[in-house]
Design a protein around this motif. Sequence first.
Motif, PDB file in Angstrom:
ATOM      1  N   PHE A 241       1.305   4.277  -2.912  1.00  0.00           N
ATOM      2  CA  PHE A 241       0.899   5.631  -2.524  1.00  0.00           C
ATOM      3  C   PHE A 241       2.068   6.612  -2.505  1.00  0.00           C
ATOM      4  O   PHE A 241       2.013   7.692  -3.091  1.00  0.00           O
ATOM      5  CB  PHE A 241       0.237   5.570  -1.145  1.00  0.00           C
ATOM      6  CG  PHE A 241      -0.183   6.898  -0.582  1.00  0.00           C
ATOM      7  CD1 PHE A 241      -1.060   7.720  -1.266  1.00  0.00           C
ATOM      8  CD2 PHE A 241       0.296   7.322   0.650  1.00  0.00           C
ATOM      9  CE1 PHE A 241      -1.444   8.948  -0.745  1.00  0.00           C
ATOM     10  CE2 PHE A 241      -0.083   8.543   1.181  1.00  0.00           C
ATOM     11  CZ  PHE A 241      -0.960   9.359   0.476  1.00  0.00           C
TER      12      PHE A 241
ATOM     13  N   GLY B  14      -5.629   3.676   4.082  1.00  0.00           N
ATOM     14  CA  GLY B  14      -6.976   4.205   3.907  1.00  0.00           C
ATOM     15  C   GLY B  14      -7.418   4.193   2.452  1.00  0.00           C
ATOM     16  O   GLY B  14      -8.623   4.192   2.166  1.00  0.00           O
ATOM     17  N   ARG B  15      -6.461   4.187   1.512  1.00  0.00           N
ATOM     18  CA  ARG B  15      -6.818   4.121   0.095  1.00  0.00           C
ATOM     19  C   ARG B  15      -7.306   2.736  -0.307  1.00  0.00           C
ATOM     20  O   ARG B  15      -8.019   2.578  -1.298  1.00  0.00           O
ATOM     21  CB  ARG B  15      -5.609   4.501  -0.767  1.00  0.00           C
ATOM     22  CG  ARG B  15      -5.114   5.913  -0.551  1.00  0.00           C
ATOM     23  CD  ARG B  15      -3.851   6.191  -1.350  1.00  0.00           C
ATOM     24  NE  ARG B  15      -4.140   6.336  -2.780  1.00  0.00           N
ATOM     25  CZ  ARG B  15      -3.493   5.704  -3.754  1.00  0.00           C
ATOM     26  NH1 ARG B  15      -2.531   4.859  -3.460  1.00  0.00           N
ATOM     27  NH2 ARG B  15      -3.799   5.919  -5.014  1.00  0.00           N
ATOM     28  N   ILE B  16      -6.905   1.719   0.463  1.00  0.00           N
ATOM     29  CA  ILE B  16      -7.314   0.346   0.153  1.00  0.00           C
ATOM     30  C   ILE B  16      -8.763   0.113   0.545  1.00  0.00           C
ATOM     31  O   ILE B  16      -9.536  -0.533  -0.166  1.00  0.00           O
ATOM     32  CB  ILE B  16      -6.399  -0.657   0.879  1.00  0.00           C
ATOM     33  CG1 ILE B  16      -4.969  -0.539   0.370  1.00  0.00           C
ATOM     34  CG2 ILE B  16      -6.910  -2.083   0.704  1.00  0.00           C
ATOM     35  CD1 ILE B  16      -4.003  -1.451   1.087  1.00  0.00           C
TER      36      ILE B  16
ATOM     37  N   GLY C 255      -2.304   6.695   5.929  1.00  0.00           N
ATOM     38  CA  GLY C 255      -3.015   7.260   4.799  1.00  0.00           C
ATOM     39  C   GLY C 255      -3.050   6.304   3.625  1.00  0.00           C
ATOM     40  O   GLY C 255      -4.066   6.186   2.922  1.00  0.00           O
ATOM     41  N   ALA C 256      -1.931   5.596   3.397  1.00  0.00           N
ATOM     42  CA  ALA C 256      -1.866   4.639   2.301  1.00  0.00           C
ATOM     43  C   ALA C 256      -2.855   3.500   2.509  1.00  0.00           C
ATOM     44  O   ALA C 256      -3.523   3.050   1.562  1.00  0.00           O
ATOM     45  CB  ALA C 256      -0.446   4.089   2.176  1.00  0.00           C
TER      46      ALA C 256
ATOM     47  N   ALA D 131       0.825  -1.206   0.000  1.00  0.00           N
ATOM     48  CA  ALA D 131       0.000   0.000   0.000  1.00  0.00           C
ATOM     49  C   ALA D 131       0.863   1.260   0.000  1.00  0.00           C
ATOM     50  O   ALA D 131       0.580   2.229  -0.703  1.00  0.00           O
ATOM     51  CB  ALA D 131      -0.937  -0.003   1.210  1.00  0.00           C
TER      52      ALA D 131
ATOM     53  N   SER E 130       3.643   7.746   5.822  1.00  0.00           N
ATOM     54  CA  SER E 130       2.492   7.720   4.931  1.00  0.00           C
ATOM     55  C   SER E 130       1.629   6.477   5.124  1.00  0.00           C
ATOM     56  O   SER E 130       0.613   6.322   4.434  1.00  0.00           O
ATOM     57  CB  SER E 130       2.965   7.762   3.462  1.00  0.00           C
ATOM     58  OG  SER E 130       3.777   8.868   3.199  1.00  0.00           O
TER      59      SER E 130
END
Length: 284
Positions: A77, A143-145, A140-141, A73, A137
């Motif tokens: 990102f 959270g994109r998944i 936050g990374a 992830a 990061s």
Amino acid sequence: MGLDLLGLLCGSEGQLGIVTEATLRILPRPEGARPVLIGFDSAETAGECVARIIRSGVLPVAIEYMDDVCLRAVEAFARAGYPDCAAVLIVEVEGAPDEIAWQIARIREIADALNPVEFRESRNADEAMAIWKGRKSAFGAMGRIGDYICLDGTVPVSKLPYTLKMIGELSRQHGLDVANVFHAGDGNMHPLILFNANQPGDLARAEAFGNDILRLCVQVGGCLTGEHGVGIEKRDLMVDQYAPDDLSIQMEIKDLFDPRWLLNPAKVFPLQSSQPHRDKAAAA
């Protein structure tokens, strides 16, 4: 000397009083600090490396851990340039230049004995920032998944390899993926349980999985929280860490500091256990 009132107040999660003034001691900045990145092809081996570093007497200011789920992830990102492996450690040491050099040499010696995939030593500020880029990061990374629950259990450093193995077993049992990213130096784990908030039943499965991880932390000699606190989310798990008499003494201390139970009355203690105390306070 005497009672540890500082520890008592700091650990009470706002149940015993309100701090209106604090006296602080300011420490001088170290002469310098440098991180190294160590990649391993096994999560358990990375955990063993942490345990060996701590046992060696070297005291890094940070030991951060990220597993392969988190690494994928992060790379998608932040493009941090981390190795493709099962787990990465970021170990930072500080002090005078000679002291830093000695500590890094000792860490390399420990890591080399465990056959790392990569050992990357920062040589300047830009390389140090690059090593830290992905870790900073990470949340936050993830959270994109998708959706995730972040836990906060703590285990003895010597139990990290076993705990990581068992979290993998629990992941398979519950049918949910988990990413492990945490402060490995003090055993403060932050498993991120991935789920779909729009899928009926997924949140309940994730919460059950999280409870099992926290119980595992207690079983291996750790505790329910390292820094985030018990609050409401973990209060029913307090019975897994403390015997009834232990909880009773803690609530009696609250009776003394806050006899009317005005401060966070529904936090930390299971509601069934604290009900008599809260009823008595309400009737006073």
